[in-house]
Design an enzyme around this catalytic site. Structure first.
Site, PDB file in Angstrom:
ATOM      1  N   ASP A  96       0.780  -1.237   0.000  1.00 44.97           N
ATOM      2  CA  ASP A  96       0.000   0.000   0.000  1.00 44.97           C
ATOM      3  C   ASP A  96       0.809   1.284   0.000  1.00 44.97           C
ATOM      4  O   ASP A  96       0.264   2.339  -0.307  1.00 44.97           O
ATOM      5  CB  ASP A  96      -0.965   0.007   1.190  1.00 44.97           C
ATOM      6  N   HIS A 111       2.130   4.044   6.603  1.00 45.59           N
ATOM      7  CA  HIS A 111       2.047   4.777   5.339  1.00 45.59           C
ATOM      8  C   HIS A 111       0.874   5.751   5.285  1.00 45.59           C
ATOM      9  O   HIS A 111       0.712   6.458   4.285  1.00 45.59           O
ATOM     10  CB  HIS A 111       1.970   3.792   4.166  1.00 45.59           C
TER      11      HIS A 111
END
Length: 791
Positions: A54, A293
Site C-alpha cells: 500500500d 504509510h
C-alpha cells in the site's frame, strides 16, 4: 502456523511508508513487529516475504533493509501506471553494500491489492456467491472460467513461474465466512478444471503460462518514485503533507534513541528510580505506529493525526521519567529535572519564571563520543550587541574561518555564500514562493490533496519581493531576521566555528481567503550548470541521482513539469557541477526538486481546500491550535563546498540532525555534576552507533553502521574495524552473537534467494567467524549484535 496453513508476511509493527520514513524508524518498527511474532509463534512465525502493498512508491534503501532482516522472497507492491512497460517485470534493486547480498525482487500486483473483477465476496461486495449445485442458479463454471482467464492474463505479465492472486481489500473480511466459503468452492472447482478430473465435465486444458526457465531479471538500481495513477496525478504531495507531524515524528525518533541508550547504559534500575516508573516501550510503540504509510506520510484524517501525536506525547512522558532516572544513576544526583516540551514555539516555563536555571545535561545519539552528561554551557547573554534595523551592511562575517554571507541591502534576500576556508564563493538567491493548488474544476479535474501535488501553474508566486530585516550580533551568534509577510519569516544564523548556514523558517497560517489552496516552497537559485540533474537521499541513507523529466528504466512523457519531478527528501538534497556542491539538509521529510537548472526547492508547508479523491475524503486544511490554520517552524542547513569533499560534511551533519541533543534543565544555580561518557573512546567519524537498547536482563542489542557509500569520500569510505569488548564504559561485554538486521534471528540462520539477473547471480559473503575484538564494517554496512553484558 507449524503445518503451514498460516503464514505471516511483512511482519512489521505497521506497513511503513517508504518515502517519508527515515531508515532508522522504518527498521525499528520492522524489528519490533518481528520480535512480537517470534515471541508469540516461535521460529515459524518469522516472515519470509516483504509485504509492502500500500505505500505509494518503493525506496531503494528499504529494499536493502527488507533483504537484510531475513526476507528472502519478493516484495509485492502497487501497480505503477506511469510505467510504459509491463507492471510486473520484477526488477531487482541492488543497493551498493560492499560484499553483502541486499537484492530484493519486487513483484508488482496487477489489481493494486484487490481481487479480480467479479470475485469479491464480503459485506462491502456486490458480486454473487459461487453456486455449485445442479439448479438453475449454478454459476460455478462461469466463475472458474473468469478466474482462470484472469490468472492467465496475469501470468503473461510476469517473468517468474509463480504469481500472487490477491483476494481481499480495504475493510474486507468483515464477514470472513463469506470469503472462505466462496474461496473453498473456487479452489476446489478450479483445481478440478485444470487437472481434467471426472467431476469436472466442462474441464479445459491448463492455460499456457510462462516459461519454466524464466530469463534473467533486469537489474534496477534506482527506485519507484514518483508514483502516479494517471497523467496528471503524481502522488508527490504527501512527501510534504502534515509538516508539523513529520517534524514531531523525527524529533520523537531521536528522543527514543536517547531513552533506549540511557536505559541500556544505566541498566534495569532506570525503569524504577527516584523519579518514578519509567518505560521506553510506550514511545517505542508510538514511534513504530508513526511510521505507517498513512501516518508519517501525512495522508491520515485530522482526528487520526491528532491521535498519532497523542500517542507520541504519552511516549515522551514515560521516557522522560526513565531518562531522569538514568541521569540520576549515572550522574549521582537527585535534583529535580525539567524537560521543556514546547521549545518549538520558544516556550519554557522554568526559564521564564525561575531566577536561576542550570543546564543539567545535553545528550543525544550520533557518531563520535556518546557524551551523556556535560558541564553546563555559558549563559546565552548578548555581548555588545542589540537589535538594529539592518539596511546598509551586506556581510555577516561571524565565522571568518568558514563562511561569509552577503545579502541585498534593499530587498533583504540572500545573495552570496563565500567559503573562506576553501577560497571560493557562489551566488545563492533564496526566498519563499507558493504554488496555487489546482481545485479540481473542469479545466483541471485533478485537485491537489493530501496525496497528490498538482499546481495550477508551473511558475510559483513569490511570497514577497522584499523582506524587512533585523540584525543581531553577539559574541556567540549572529542572526539576520527576515520578515517576508505576516505569515512567513526566517532567521539566518551563523555561529563561531560553524561551517554551515542555518535557516530557521516559520510559515503559517497560510492565507486561503482567496479560495485557493497554497503549497509553500523555499527555493535556492544559483548559476551552477547542473544539466537537469540533482541528488536526493533514500530514507536518509543512500544518495540517488535524479534527472528532470527522465526515468532510467522507461521513456517518460512528462505531463506535470513540477509535480512529476518531485522526489522525497528525508535528510538532504543537493546540486553540483564538476567542482562545487550546494547541499541543503532538512530536519524532517519534505518533497524537493530542481525544476530549473542551478536551482533546488523544498516544500515546507501545504494548506489545501479540496480533497484529491484518494480515500481521505477531507481536504488537507490543518486548523492549528487556535483554529486559524497551522503554523510550522523548521530548519534547513546550507552547506557550500567542493563536490569532492561534500560528503565529509553532509554525512555526519545529517546524522546529527536526526539524533539531535535533548536539553534537561534544573532550577537553581546548578548541581555538582559528574561528567560521564558511555564510550571509552570516540568512535571514528564514519562509524555510527545506530542502536543501543536493552534486551532483557543482562543483554543489549547493538547496531553499528558505516555512514559512507563506497567512493564518495577519500577517507570516509574506507572500511572500519572496531573492538566491541572495550567500546563501552558502563558495562563489560561478556559474549556476542551476530544477528540479522532486525535483531530477531541469528545471522547464520538466514538464507536468501539468489536472483538470476542480467549482471549475473550474486554470491553470498561466506560467514566468517566472529571476533568481537575486530569487527569490520564495509561502506554502507550495518552489523547487528546481541551482547551479554555485566554492569
Amino acid at each position: 502456523v507449524p503445518p503451514g496453513r498460516l503464514e505471516f508476511v511483512g511482519g512489521g509493527w505497521v506497513m511503513s511508508d517508504e518515502a517519508a520514513a527515515h531508515y532508522g524508524g522504518a527498521l525499528q518498527q520492522l524489528a519490533l513487529g518481528r520480535r512480537l511474532l517470534r515471541r508469540l509463534f516461535g521460529g515459524c512465525g518469522s516472515p519470509r516475504v516483504a509485504w509492502q502493498i500500500d505505500p505509494f512508491g518503493h525506496a531503494r534503501e528499504l529494499a536493502a533493509t527488507f533483504a537484510q532482516v531475513g526476507h528472502p522472497e519478493p516484495r509485492p507492491g502497487r501497480p505503477r501506471s506511469f510505467r510504459s512497460v509491463s507492471p510486473a517485470l520484477s526488477p531487482v534493486p541492488g543497493p551498493p553494500v560492499a560484499g553483502e547480498v541486499t537484492e530484493l525482487s519486487p513483484g508488482i500486483l496487477p489489481n493494486v491489492y484487490n481481487p479480480p473483477a467479479g470475485l469479491c465476496w464480503d459485506q462491502l461486495c456486490t458480486d454473487p456467491p459461487v453456486v455449485d449445485g445442479d439448479g438453475p442458479e449454478r454459476n460455478v463454471d462461469a466463475v472458474v472460467t473468469s478466474f482462470l482467464q484472469a490468472a492467465a492474463t496475469q501470468a503473461r505479465q510476469y517473468r517468474t513461474n509463480h504469481i500472487v492472486m490477491t483476494m481481499g481489500s480495504d475493510f474486507h473480511y468483515e464477514n470472513a465466512h463469506l470469503w472462505f466459503k466462496n474461496l473453498d468452492k473456487l479452489i476446489t472447482h478450479a483445481n478440478a478444471r485444470v487437472r481434467g478430473c471426472p467431476q469436472s465435465p466442462r474441464g479445459v486444458p491448463k492455460p499456457p503460462g510462462p516459461s519454466l526457465t524464466p530469463p534473467p531479471l533486469p537489474l534496477k538500481t534506482d527506485d519507484f518514485f514518483p508514483y502516479s495513477d494517471g497523467p496528471h496525478q503524481f502522488w508527490t504531495g504527501y512527501f510534504s503533507s502534515r509538516p508539523a507531524f513529520k517534524g514531531y515524528e523525527r524529533l520523537s525518533s531521536g528522543f527514543l534513541q536517547i531513552c533506549s541508550q540511557l536505559e541500556a547504559l544505566a541498566g534495569p534500575s532506570a525503569r524504577d528510580g527516584p523519579y518514578g516508573p519509567g518505560d521506553s516501550s510506550v514511545l517505542r510503540e508510538a514511534v513504530a505506529v508513526a511510521q505507517h504509510h498513512d501516518a508519517v506520510a501525512g495522508t491520515e484524517r485530522q482526528h487520526v493525526a491528532n491521535d498519532y501525536a497523542r500517542q507520541l506525547a504519552e511516549g515522551w512522558d514515560s521516557c522522560q521519567v526513565l531518562v531522569a532516572n538514568a541521569l540520576s544513576l549515572l550522574g549521582g544526583t537527585k535534583d529535580p529535572l525539567v524537560f521543556c516540551n514546547a521549545l518549538n514555539i520558544s516556550v519554557c516555563p522554568l526559564t521564564e519564571t525561575a531566577p536561576h536555571v542550570s543546564t543539567w545535561g545535553g545528550f543525544g545519539g550520533g557518531s563520535g563520543g556518546l557524551q551523556t552528561l556535560r558541564p553546563p554551557p555559558p549563559p546565552l547573554k548578548p555581548v555588545g550587541g542589540d537589535w538594529v534595523v539592518w539596511g546598509g551592511g551586506a556581510d555577516l562575517p561571524v565565522s571568518p574561518q568558514h563562511l561569509r554571507v552577503r545579502f541585498d541591502p534593499i530587498t533583504g534576500h540572500l545573495l552570496e555564500i563565500q567559503n573562506l576556508a576553501e577560497g571560493f564563493s557562489l551566488p545563492v538567491f533564496q526566498s519563499f514562493y507558493w504554488y496555487n493548488a489546482s481545485a479540481g474544476d473542469g479545466q483541471c479535474p485533478q485537485a491537489s490533496g493530501a496525496y497528490i501535488f498538482r499546481p495550477n501553474a508551473s511558475a510559483p508566486i513569490p511570497v514577497a519581493k522584499r523582506a524587512t530585516t533585523r540584525l543581531l550580533k553577539t559574541a556567540l551568534v549572529q542572526e539576520l531576521h527576515q520578515n517576508f509577510s505576516a505569515w512567513c519569516s526566517q532567521v539566518l544564523r551563523l555561529r563561531p566555528g560553524q561551517p554551515y548556514l542555518e535557516l530557521e523558517w516559520s510559515v503559517g497560517p497560510i492565507p486561503v481567503a482567496d479560495g485557493l489552496g497554497k503549497e509553500v516552497i523555499s527555493r535556492f537559485e544559483t548559476p551552477l550548470r547542473t544539466a537537469g540533474r540533482f541528488y536526493t537521499d533514500s530514507n536518509g541513507r543512500q544518495v540517488l541521482q535524479r534527472r528532470r523529466d527522465y526515468r532510467p528504466t522507461w521513456n517518460l512523457s512528462q505531463s506535470e513539469p513540477v509535480a512529476g519531478n518531485y522526489y522525497p527528501v528525508n535528510t538532504r538534497i543537493f546540486i553540483k557541477d564538476e567542482k562545487v556542491q550546494l547541499t541543503v539538509l532538512t530536519d524532517r521529510s519534505q518533497g524537493g526538486s530542481s525544476v530549473l537548472d542551478g536551482s533546488l526547492e523544498l516544500m515546507v508547508h501545504r494548506r489545501l481546500l479540496n480533497d484529491d479523491n484518494r480515500g481521505l475524503a477531507e481536504p488537507l486544511d490543518e486548523p492549528g491550535d487556535d483554529g486559524r490554520g497551522l503554523v510550522v517552524r523548521g530548519r534547513h542547513l546550507v552547506l557550500l563546498g567542493t563536490a569532492a569533499g561534500a560528503a565529509d560534511r553532509h554525512r555526519p551533519l545529517a546524522q546529527e540532525m536526526v539524533t539531535s541533543p535533548t536539553v534537561v534543565l534544573a532550577p537553581g544555580p546548578g548541581p555538582h555534576l559528574r561528567q560521564f561518557s558511555a564510550l571509552r573512546r570516540a568512535l571514528p567519524p564514519a562509524l555510527h552507533l545506530l542502536t543501543l537498547e536493552p534486551r532483557g536482563a543482562g543483554a543489549v542489542l547493538l547496531r553499528l553502521e558505516h555512514l559512507y557509500e563506497r567512493g564518495e569520500s577519500h577517507n570516509g569510505s574506507r572500511p572500519l574495524t572496531v573492538d566491541l569488548t572495550t567500546l563501552f564504559s558502563a558495562f563489560t561485554i561478556t559474549s556476542v552473537q551476530e544477528m540479522a538486521l532486525a535483531g530477531d534471528v541469528p545471522l547464520h540462520s538466514v538464507s536468501r534467494l539468489l536472483w538470476n539477473t542480467a549482471a549475473g547471480t550474486p554470491k553470498p559473503r561466506p560467514a566468517a567467524r566472529l571476533d568481537p575484538r575486530r569487527v569490520r564494517l564495509e561502506p554502507m554496512e550495518i552489523r547487528t549484535f546481541l551482547a551479554s553484558v555485566r554492569y
